[in-house]
Design a protein around this motif. Structure first.
Motif, PDB file in Angstrom:
ATOM      1  N   UNK A   1       0.836  -1.170   0.000  1.00  0.00           N
ATOM      2  CA  UNK A   1       0.000   0.000   0.000  1.00  0.00           C
ATOM      3  C   UNK A   1       0.885   1.238   0.000  1.00  0.00           C
ATOM      4  N   UNK A   2       0.350   2.312  -0.569  1.00  0.00           N
ATOM      5  CA  UNK A   2       1.058   3.594  -0.547  1.00  0.00           C
ATOM      6  C   UNK A   2       0.477   4.462   0.554  1.00  0.00           C
ATOM      7  N   UNK A   3       1.372   5.090   1.298  1.00  0.00           N
ATOM      8  CA  UNK A   3       0.973   6.005   2.369  1.00  0.00           C
ATOM      9  C   UNK A   3       1.701   7.322   2.198  1.00  0.00           C
ATOM     10  N   UNK A   4       1.007   8.399   2.491  1.00  0.00           N
ATOM     11  CA  UNK A   4       1.658   9.696   2.599  1.00  0.00           C
ATOM     12  C   UNK A   4       2.087   9.815   4.064  1.00  0.00           C
ATOM     13  N   UNK A   5       3.386   9.952   4.292  1.00  0.00           N
ATOM     14  CA  UNK A   5       3.913  10.030   5.659  1.00  0.00           C
ATOM     15  C   UNK A   5       4.422  11.445   5.896  1.00  0.00           C
ATOM     16  N   UNK A   6       3.937  12.049   6.984  1.00  0.00           N
ATOM     17  CA  UNK A   6       4.290  13.422   7.346  1.00  0.00           C
ATOM     18  C   UNK A   6       5.130  13.409   8.611  1.00  0.00           C
ATOM     19  N   UNK A   7       6.121  14.296   8.648  1.00  0.00           N
ATOM     20  CA  UNK A   7       6.999  14.422   9.816  1.00  0.00           C
ATOM     21  C   UNK A   7       6.962  15.872  10.290  1.00  0.00           C
ATOM     22  N   UNK A   8       6.841  16.063  11.604  1.00  0.00           N
ATOM     23  CA  UNK A   8       6.745  17.410  12.163  1.00  0.00           C
ATOM     24  C   UNK A   8       7.817  17.657  13.225  1.00  0.00           C
ATOM     25  N   UNK A   9       8.167  18.929  13.389  1.00  0.00           N
ATOM     26  CA  UNK A   9       9.080  19.410  14.438  1.00  0.00           C
ATOM     27  C   UNK A   9      10.433  18.694  14.363  1.00  0.00           C
ATOM     28  N   UNK A  10      10.969  18.220  15.491  1.00  0.00           N
ATOM     29  CA  UNK A  10      12.297  17.617  15.487  1.00  0.00           C
ATOM     30  C   UNK A  10      12.332  16.312  14.711  1.00  0.00           C
ATOM     31  N   UNK A  11      11.201  15.645  14.537  1.00  0.00           N
ATOM     32  CA  UNK A  11      11.173  14.426  13.722  1.00  0.00           C
ATOM     33  C   UNK A  11      11.546  14.790  12.282  1.00  0.00           C
ATOM     34  N   UNK A  12      10.942  15.850  11.773  1.00  0.00           N
ATOM     35  CA  UNK A  12      11.241  16.336  10.416  1.00  0.00           C
ATOM     36  C   UNK A  12      12.714  16.746  10.306  1.00  0.00           C
ATOM     37  N   UNK A  23       5.870   3.207   0.058  1.00  0.00           N
ATOM     38  CA  UNK A  23       5.262   1.932  -0.319  1.00  0.00           C
ATOM     39  C   UNK A  23       5.585   0.958   0.804  1.00  0.00           C
ATOM     40  N   UNK A  24       4.559   0.363   1.414  1.00  0.00           N
ATOM     41  CA  UNK A  24       4.782  -0.481   2.586  1.00  0.00           C
ATOM     42  C   UNK A  24       3.853  -1.683   2.608  1.00  0.00           C
ATOM     43  N   UNK A  25       4.314  -2.734   3.273  1.00  0.00           N
ATOM     44  CA  UNK A  25       3.493  -3.909   3.557  1.00  0.00           C
ATOM     45  C   UNK A  25       3.137  -3.951   5.041  1.00  0.00           C
ATOM     46  N   UNK A  26       3.495  -2.907   5.777  1.00  0.00           N
ATOM     47  CA  UNK A  26       3.256  -2.863   7.224  1.00  0.00           C
ATOM     48  C   UNK A  26       1.764  -2.960   7.530  1.00  0.00           C
ATOM     49  N   UNK A  67      -3.919  -0.502  13.372  1.00  0.00           N
ATOM     50  CA  UNK A  67      -3.816  -1.044  12.021  1.00  0.00           C
ATOM     51  C   UNK A  67      -3.752   0.077  10.993  1.00  0.00           C
ATOM     52  N   UNK A  68      -3.035  -0.176   9.919  1.00  0.00           N
ATOM     53  CA  UNK A  68      -2.948   0.779   8.817  1.00  0.00           C
ATOM     54  C   UNK A  68      -3.999   0.514   7.732  1.00  0.00           C
ATOM     55  N   UNK A  69      -4.879  -0.445   7.961  1.00  0.00           N
ATOM     56  CA  UNK A  69      -5.906  -0.762   6.974  1.00  0.00           C
ATOM     57  C   UNK A  69      -6.709   0.489   6.628  1.00  0.00           C
ATOM     58  N   UNK A  70      -6.842   0.761   5.361  1.00  0.00           N
ATOM     59  CA  UNK A  70      -7.594   1.905   4.823  1.00  0.00           C
ATOM     60  C   UNK A  70      -6.959   3.265   5.100  1.00  0.00           C
ATOM     61  N   UNK A  71      -5.762   3.298   5.659  1.00  0.00           N
ATOM     62  CA  UNK A  71      -5.090   4.573   5.933  1.00  0.00           C
ATOM     63  C   UNK A  71      -4.546   5.162   4.633  1.00  0.00           C
ATOM     64  N   UNK A  72      -4.569   6.484   4.549  1.00  0.00           N
ATOM     65  CA  UNK A  72      -3.952   7.172   3.412  1.00  0.00           C
ATOM     66  C   UNK A  72      -2.810   8.077   3.870  1.00  0.00           C
TER      67      UNK A  72
END
Length: 83
Positions: A1-12, A23-26, A67-72
């Motif tokens: 599945x493809x996910x848009x992953x966002x990072x904020x503050x010190x993580x970014x 692209x992940x199978x997680x 779960x990441x099911x149905x996550x975008x």
């Protein structure tokens, strides 16, 4: 599945990008964090202490076991404080 992953503050700052498409199978956020941490040292460092991270799926705060099911979209950020 493809996910848009966002990072904020010190993580970014530690990862070096504000967002990316992954692209992940997680099946869960924990599994996604394991995959990302295995990519490169900068991810491993950013995600080394999950107790100082919060996450959201599609703009809803969730625990790492979710779960990441149905996550975008998945976002990672430090705990929020008032002020």
């Amino acid at each position: 599945m493809k996910l848009n992953v966002l990072y904020f503050a010190w993580v970014r700052e530690r990862i070096g990008v504000a967002s990316e498409t992954v692209e992940t199978d997680a099946g869960s956020i924990n599994e996604l964090l394991d995959e990302l941490s295995a990519r490169e040292e900068r991810y491993a460092i950013a995600f080394s202490d999950r107790s100082v991270l919060r996450c959201a799926i599609d703009q809803t705060l969730v625990p790492f076991e979710t779960s990441l099911a149905n996550a975008t979209e998945v976002a990672f950020f430090p705990p929020m404080t008032g002020g």
